[in-house]
Design a protein around this motif. Sequence first.
Motif, PDB file in Angstrom:
ATOM      1  N   ALA A 161      14.560  38.068 -34.504  1.00 51.73           N
ATOM      2  CA  ALA A 161      13.985  36.204 -34.514  1.00 51.73           C
ATOM      3  C   ALA A 161      14.314  35.442 -34.066  1.00 51.73           C
ATOM      4  CB  ALA A 161      15.569  36.279 -35.162  1.00 51.73           C
ATOM      5  N   LEU A 165      11.264  32.059 -32.553  1.00 54.36           N
ATOM      6  CA  LEU A 165      12.425  30.697 -32.642  1.00 54.36           C
ATOM      7  C   LEU A 165      11.943  30.547 -31.403  1.00 54.36           C
ATOM      8  CD1 LEU A 165      15.874  32.108 -34.404  1.00 54.36           C
ATOM      9  CD2 LEU A 165      14.279  29.729 -35.020  1.00 54.36           C
ATOM     10  N   TYR A 314      18.086  32.152 -40.603  1.00 54.58           N
ATOM     11  CA  TYR A 314      16.989  33.108 -40.331  1.00 54.58           C
ATOM     12  C   TYR A 314      16.887  33.838 -41.120  1.00 54.58           C
ATOM     13  CZ  TYR A 314      17.719  28.824 -36.594  1.00 54.58           C
ATOM     14  OH  TYR A 314      18.188  27.538 -35.814  1.00 54.58           O
TER      15      TYR A 314
END
Length: 319
Positions: A161, A165, A314
């Motif tokens: 993640a 990002l 997320y």
Amino acid sequence: MAGSVGVASGLVAMPSILRAADYPTRPINVIVPFATGGYNDRLSRAFAPYLEKELGQPLVIVNKPGAGTQLGNSYALNQPADGYSILCTSAAPYIPLTVLLQNAPYKVEDFSMLNLPSRDYTLAATSADSPIKTFAEVIEKLQADPGSLSIGVQPASADYANMVLAFQAAKIDPSKLRIVTYDGGGPARNATAGAQVDVGFVGGEGFLPLVSKIRPLAIFAEETVDWYPDAPLIGASGLKVDFVEGSQRGWVVTTKLKNEQPEIFKFLSGALERASKNPKAIEALKLQQLATTWYGPEASEKAYLANADKMAKYIDLMK
């Protein structure tokens, strides 16, 4: 009438007090929802002699690996709320992940933190011999050609993640990257240190045994991390990046125990605090690169729930 209410309240509280006074009278199981050899298994075994001294009873390490910790978590929840079963686990990200991705038959709130001494953060790194010196170079190369570097990472993880990002913040399309996935953090770290991939995104704490073989490029943390003081913070890269904190490892009980047996919860917390602050324990675990930092139940719970909220935000990046 007021006196009757007071007597009644006292009677309600009495079972917890009596049980706490007699506790513990037999060995305590430490449930580790992982196979032997991992961080939590090593932590539980290395810390056991010091915690046993404070508890006055031996600890029995019970490894219950499977289903991304769901097997061990469920096993712990099925034990009596009597203080004779506690967990040593990576509470985050694994408890939230099993809830969010595996439809686990429990909630994040079903577990309460005693102390999470180990706080990991995603580390973007390359091999020590790599020509890449900074995270800015990584961004520059990938902006020019998203396939110019190979990226090593474990899928369905906070590290994955954070990688997405960061590259999204740099306006790099993650779908065009040359990503190499690994089944665990260990293989991803070895691939990074061995230059099998150009850049790895993996939990930084696990890199410590390989520290001479890697070059830290960016650590996804708000403040400098003690065990990687020279690792540049991701914020120093010039990117405005939100991120998910990595593994939060340590000592956990069921919320049922905390609510139904507050005196036992307090006793366990006190024993853990004393053992965590024992200079001999600190030195012994430091030699094994294991954490003993005392944060306590309140701070540990706050960090765990904040991590769970961020992961929920997320979760689509981890699927």
